[in-house]
Design a protein around this motif. Structure first.
Motif, PDB file in Angstrom:
ATOM      1  N   THR A  52       1.565  13.094  12.003  1.00 39.65           N
ATOM      2  CA  THR A  52       0.350  13.217  11.188  1.00 39.65           C
ATOM      3  C   THR A  52      -0.563  12.009  11.379  1.00 39.65           C
ATOM      4  O   THR A  52      -0.100  10.906  11.664  1.00 39.65           O
ATOM      5  CB  THR A  52       0.694  13.294   9.671  1.00 39.65           C
ATOM      6  OG1 THR A  52       1.567  12.199   9.349  1.00 39.65           O
ATOM      7  CG2 THR A  52       1.366  14.599   9.303  1.00 39.65           C
TER       8      THR A  52
ATOM      9  N   CYS B  45      -2.926  10.429  17.459  1.00 42.35           N
ATOM     10  CA  CYS B  45      -4.118  11.061  18.027  1.00 42.35           C
ATOM     11  C   CYS B  45      -5.131  10.031  18.519  1.00 42.35           C
ATOM     12  O   CYS B  45      -6.138  10.383  19.120  1.00 42.35           O
ATOM     13  CB  CYS B  45      -4.764  11.975  16.993  1.00 42.35           C
ATOM     14  SG  CYS B  45      -5.392  11.088  15.561  1.00 42.35           S
TER      15      CYS B  45
ATOM     16  N   GLU C 297       2.705   4.660  22.207  1.00 38.75           N
ATOM     17  CA  GLU C 297       3.158   5.951  21.671  1.00 38.75           C
ATOM     18  C   GLU C 297       4.402   6.369  22.453  1.00 38.75           C
ATOM     19  O   GLU C 297       4.442   6.232  23.678  1.00 38.75           O
ATOM     20  CB  GLU C 297       2.035   6.989  21.800  1.00 38.75           C
ATOM     21  CG  GLU C 297       2.420   8.400  21.418  1.00 38.75           C
ATOM     22  CD  GLU C 297       2.973   8.536  19.992  1.00 38.75           C
ATOM     23  OE1 GLU C 297       2.320   8.133  19.030  1.00 38.75           O
ATOM     24  OE2 GLU C 297       4.103   9.057  19.871  1.00 38.75           O
TER      25      GLU C 297
ATOM     26  N   ASP D 299       8.441   2.865  24.182  1.00 37.94           N
ATOM     27  CA  ASP D 299       9.087   2.688  22.886  1.00 37.94           C
ATOM     28  C   ASP D 299       8.528   1.449  22.196  1.00 37.94           C
ATOM     29  O   ASP D 299       8.827   0.318  22.582  1.00 37.94           O
ATOM     30  CB  ASP D 299      10.606   2.544  23.099  1.00 37.94           C
ATOM     31  CG  ASP D 299      11.341   2.379  21.780  1.00 37.94           C
ATOM     32  OD1 ASP D 299      10.688   2.355  20.721  1.00 37.94           O
ATOM     33  OD2 ASP D 299      12.586   2.281  21.820  1.00 37.94           O
ATOM     34  N   GLY D 300       7.732   1.689  21.184  1.00 40.81           N
ATOM     35  CA  GLY D 300       7.100   0.597  20.451  1.00 40.81           C
ATOM     36  C   GLY D 300       8.080  -0.314  19.740  1.00 40.81           C
ATOM     37  O   GLY D 300       7.710  -1.419  19.336  1.00 40.81           O
TER      38      GLY D 300
ATOM     39  N   LYS E 213      10.999   5.953  15.568  1.00 42.69           N
ATOM     40  CA  LYS E 213      12.145   6.428  16.362  1.00 42.69           C
ATOM     41  C   LYS E 213      12.193   5.653  17.664  1.00 42.69           C
ATOM     42  O   LYS E 213      11.160   5.189  18.152  1.00 42.69           O
ATOM     43  CB  LYS E 213      12.003   7.918  16.667  1.00 42.69           C
ATOM     44  CG  LYS E 213      12.119   8.787  15.422  1.00 42.69           C
ATOM     45  CD  LYS E 213      12.129  10.243  15.776  1.00 42.69           C
ATOM     46  CE  LYS E 213      12.322  11.092  14.527  1.00 42.69           C
ATOM     47  NZ  LYS E 213      12.118  12.509  14.802  1.00 42.69           N
TER      48      LYS E 213
END
Ligand code: SAH
Length: 247
Positions: A92, A124, A142, A169-170, A243
């Motif tokens: 979201t 987004c 992202e 992977d942040g 995640k």
């Protein structure tokens, strides 16, 4: 992890075969809410100010970036309401009030632009676009390829040369861009990844949601000072989970 290539140059209009003027259809420019969006966005900014957002740079950025261009066209008419909206793949876009609040915390009333900023969770690309107006350089990560690609599409018309989109992977941060004046996460885990704390500059600030009990999250602000880390727990929030890995 790949670096973002530069935005493609516009196709030369001259390559179209010449035709009598009357036969040329008007250019198909996707407008979304069209000209009206300026007024709708101004009202959104007024409401944010009434809710207590006072940082003029944040309000100006929120008034500039067209949020409706980052959501599905079926949701565009809700883009300026203070509501979170689905952006695909179960993720979201945060509500404008939360985005503004976090940006204000991140800036911490400092004059001028922030230096290098790391954003975890491009989604987004909306918040990344805002940050690019508030910082000299933005690295946005992202982990979902589908959203990374979507953000690139959404952001292309804005031509933000100081915004770098990274698929990765942040939770590992992005060491090549470190140290960061500011780090902001749009996804919340049970603790703050060590990499973020390491990659934060001395004098820098991190703003992120963290899980505090069960599934409840709160906003946390971490200031890195010469004396060490100072952590402040703020209000309850609701973000998607942080995640690990790329998918
Ligand atoms: N700032 C975004 C909000 C997107 S929601 C916007 O304006 O749209 C949060 C995003 O964080 C999701 O897209 C999710 O896939 C991503 N995310 C979760 N864990 C991540 C990780 N470890 N590294 C990078 N992105 C992550």
């Amino acid at each position: 992890m790949k670096r973002r290539p530069s935005f493609p140059a516009q196709l030369p209009l001259a390559s179209a075969p010449s035709r009598p003027r009357a036969a040329v259809p008007p250019p198909q420019i996707p407008q979304g809410l069209g000209m009206d969006s300026d007024a709708v966005r101004r009202r959104m900014v007024q409401k944010l100010a009434q809710q207590g957002v006072s940082d003029a740079a944040v309000l100006a950025a929120m008034g500039t970036i067209e949020r409706h261009r980052f959501v599905d066209s079926a949701l565009a008419n809700q883009a300026y309401e203070d509501t979170s909206l689905p952006i695909g793949l179960g993720q979201t876009i945060s509500k404008p009030g939360v985005v503004a609040r976090m940006a204000e915390l991140l800036r911490n009333g400092r004059p001028g632009k922030m230096g290098r900023v790391l954003e975890i969770g491009t989604g987004c690309g909306y918040q990344a676009a805002l940050l690019s107006l508030l910082a000299t350089e933005v690295y946005s990560m992202e982990r979902l390829r589908g959203l990374h690609d979507k953000a690139r599409e959404n952001l292309r018309p804005f031509r933000l040369a100081n915004l770098h989109l990274l698929l990765g992977d942040g939770m590992q941060g992005y060491a090549k861009g470190a140290p960061y004046d500011a780090i902001i996460s749009a996804a919340g885990g049970s603790e703050l990844p060590q990499a973020w704390l390491e990659q934060l500059a001395t004098g820098g600030r991190l703003v992120a949601p963290v899980v505090v009990a069960g599934s409840a999250q709160a906003l946390v602000v971490v200031d890195k000072t010469v004396q060490g880390l100072r952590q402040t727990l703020l209000e309850a929030v609701h973000f998607v989970p942080l995640k690990s890995g790329v998918a």
